[in-house]
Design an enzyme around this catalytic site. Sequence first.
Site, PDB file in Angstrom:
ATOM      1  N   SER A  42       0.839  -1.199   0.000  1.00  0.00           N
ATOM      2  CA  SER A  42       0.000   0.000   0.000  1.00  0.00           C
ATOM      3  C   SER A  42       0.872   1.246   0.000  1.00  0.00           C
ATOM      4  O   SER A  42       2.080   1.175   0.181  1.00  0.00           O
ATOM      5  CB  SER A  42      -0.942  -0.016   1.201  1.00  0.00           C
ATOM      6  OG  SER A  42      -0.199  -0.133   2.393  1.00  0.00           O
ATOM      7  N   CYS A  43       0.216   2.365  -0.195  1.00  0.00           N
ATOM      8  CA  CYS A  43       0.867   3.670  -0.276  1.00  0.00           C
ATOM      9  C   CYS A  43       1.800   3.848   0.915  1.00  0.00           C
ATOM     10  O   CYS A  43       1.406   3.525   2.030  1.00  0.00           O
ATOM     11  CB  CYS A  43      -0.217   4.754  -0.289  1.00  0.00           C
ATOM     12  SG  CYS A  43       0.432   6.413  -0.478  1.00  0.00           S
TER      13      CYS A  43
END
Length: 81
Positions: free
Chosen positions: A17-18
């Site tokens: 994820s980011c």
Amino acid sequence: MTSEFNTAETLDVKGESCPMPVVKTKSAIDDLDAGEVLEVLATDPGSMSDIDGWAAGTEGVELLGQKEGDDVYRHYVRRTE
């Protein structure tokens, strides 16, 4: 699945994820020569806007396209210089 882009490398960041998809994309694109295309495979829906924004604000890279399908987001980034 082949794409319409002649990719030099494929970067698999599925499950991350980011900000990791962008961080790893930047690292991978730095290893390419000018004109080569990197295919990025991600599962984070945010990667669509994150990679778009990163490419738009980064000199020397161009986002050629993005595709969504089968829970995988594909991004095609060309190194331009």
